[in-house]
Enzyme design. Structure first.
Site, PDB file in Angstrom:
ATOM      1  N   ASP A  53      32.291  38.329  36.544  1.00  0.00           N
ATOM      2  CA  ASP A  53      32.672  36.595  35.815  1.00  0.00           C
ATOM      3  C   ASP A  53      31.448  35.892  36.095  1.00  0.00           C
ATOM      4  O   ASP A  53      31.701  34.292  35.555  1.00  0.00           O
ATOM      5  CB  ASP A  53      34.354  36.756  35.571  1.00  0.00           C
ATOM      6  CG  ASP A  53      35.007  37.451  34.928  1.00  0.00           C
ATOM      7  OD1 ASP A  53      34.943  37.538  33.309  1.00  0.00           O
ATOM      8  OD2 ASP A  53      36.180  37.543  35.602  1.00  0.00           O
ATOM      9  N   GLN A  97      41.792  40.659  34.624  1.00  0.00           N
ATOM     10  CA  GLN A  97      42.276  39.654  33.243  1.00  0.00           C
ATOM     11  C   GLN A  97      42.458  38.588  34.050  1.00  0.00           C
ATOM     12  O   GLN A  97      43.493  38.857  34.667  1.00  0.00           O
ATOM     13  CB  GLN A  97      42.669  40.116  32.179  1.00  0.00           C
ATOM     14  CG  GLN A  97      42.792  39.728  31.454  1.00  0.00           C
ATOM     15  CD  GLN A  97      41.631  38.957  30.576  1.00  0.00           C
ATOM     16  OE1 GLN A  97      40.635  39.738  30.517  1.00  0.00           O
ATOM     17  NE2 GLN A  97      41.565  37.822  29.869  1.00  0.00           N
ATOM     18  N   LYS A 117      36.985  44.385  24.662  1.00  0.00           N
ATOM     19  CA  LYS A 117      35.766  43.858  26.171  1.00  0.00           C
ATOM     20  C   LYS A 117      35.589  45.626  26.215  1.00  0.00           C
ATOM     21  O   LYS A 117      34.139  46.082  26.556  1.00  0.00           O
ATOM     22  CB  LYS A 117      36.487  44.059  28.180  1.00  0.00           C
ATOM     23  CG  LYS A 117      36.365  41.888  27.237  1.00  0.00           C
ATOM     24  CD  LYS A 117      36.926  41.449  28.470  1.00  0.00           C
ATOM     25  CE  LYS A 117      36.895  40.322  29.308  1.00  0.00           C
ATOM     26  NZ  LYS A 117      37.932  39.309  29.560  1.00  0.00           N
TER      27      LYS A 117
END
Ligand code: GUN
Length: 282
Positions: free
Chosen positions: A118, A95, A51
């Site tokens: 997300d 995460q 990322k």
């Protein structure tokens, strides 16, 4: 036809890099993504590194905040609240998975829905199912982009999704439905899974088991989207949820692992970060 998420990602990322440069000139700063990683899980470390690399390639500012496995839930929630209030942070990603003593539900709900790159916040999920404006979760969004770029007509098709997770199965089913497919959501306990799959013109597999889908479950000419990221127990190599070698000759389109859906997830994360930034700046 092999649908390359890698190739499409290269194209989309080049376009986004240009856009980021223009936005930076217009607003005086680049979009900024903060990624929080708790613990040392090698898989998570590798995802987080990917990322950061994608951000760097696009000119998106990014910060990775690492906390030890022993971090308390309150420490993480407090960190998120500070980032929510920070005017120089556009996107926040924690995460997953998190250590057991930290509630993922609480963490996700604490991230400001405007910074939820997300698309996991309950208000974003609700907005998706209510057909309101929302931040789309990255993997489902990437799958729809892949299908469209490959010229696959979704409208009117029979789609089967194997898997019902909040991250992939449920939202990808919803997006296929919104694109006018007729959607069946199946799972590991579906009776007659083989017959259900044989009825699919578009088969999306997100079950997390190597070679779960075998050639006898795929109708000739079907479009097969493999969301799995597994280790092949025999070779130790990265593999998907479908028996690629046996199914590739039958399918009209198939995504490889690696290089299919995976790169699109990161590309859509970049897109969501830019979107959050634009929403804030506009
Ligand atoms: N872990 C595996 N996939 C994801 C994802 O898409 N987002 C986050 N935050 N964690 C993950």
């Amino acid at each position: 036809m092999i649908i390359s998420g890698k190739e499409l990602s290269v194209k989309l990322k080049a376009e986004m890099a240009e856009e980021v440069a223009e936005l930076k000139a217009k607003y005086g700063r680049a979009p900024h993504l903060v990624v929080i990683l708790v613990g040392e899980d090698p898989g998570s470390v590798s995802y987080v590194t990917g990322k950061a690399q994608a951000c760097n390639a696009l000119g998106i500012d990014n910060t990775t905040i690492r906390r030890p496995e022993s971090a308390t839930e309150e420490e993480i929630l407090s960190l998120i609240r500070d980032l929510n209030a920070d005017q120089n942070v556009d996107g926040i990603l924690v995460q997953l998975p998190l250590p057991k003593h930290i509630s993922e539900e609480k963490v996700i709900a604490t991230i400001s829905k405007e910074k939820d790159v997300d698309g996991f916040h309950p208000l974003n999920v609700a907005a998706l199912w209510q057909k309101d404006r929302c931040i789309l979760p990255c993997t489902p969004k990437g799958i729809i982009k892949l299908l469209k770029a490959a010229g696959v007509e979704i409208a009117g098709k029979r789609a089967v999704v194997i898997g019902r997770s909040n991250i992939v199965g449920l939202p990808v089913a919803k997006l296929l439905l919104d694109n006018n497919a007729t959607v069946t959501i199946a799972h590991s306990r579906t009776q007659n899974l083989k017959e259900v799959c044989l009825g699919a013109e578009i088969l999306v597999v997100a079950i997390g088991r190597p070679k779960f889908v075998t050639a006898d479950m795929v109708a000739p000419g079907a479009v097969v989207i493999d969301v799995g990221v597994n280790r092949d127990p025999e070779t130790g190599k990265l593999c998907g949820d479908v028996d690629y070698a046996a199914i590739e000759p039958i399918a009209s389109h198939i995504t490889p692992v690696p290089g299919g859906v995976g790169p699109m997830t990161i590309t859509c994360l970049m897109e969501n970060t830019i979107q959050c930034y634009k929403n804030f700046m506009a």
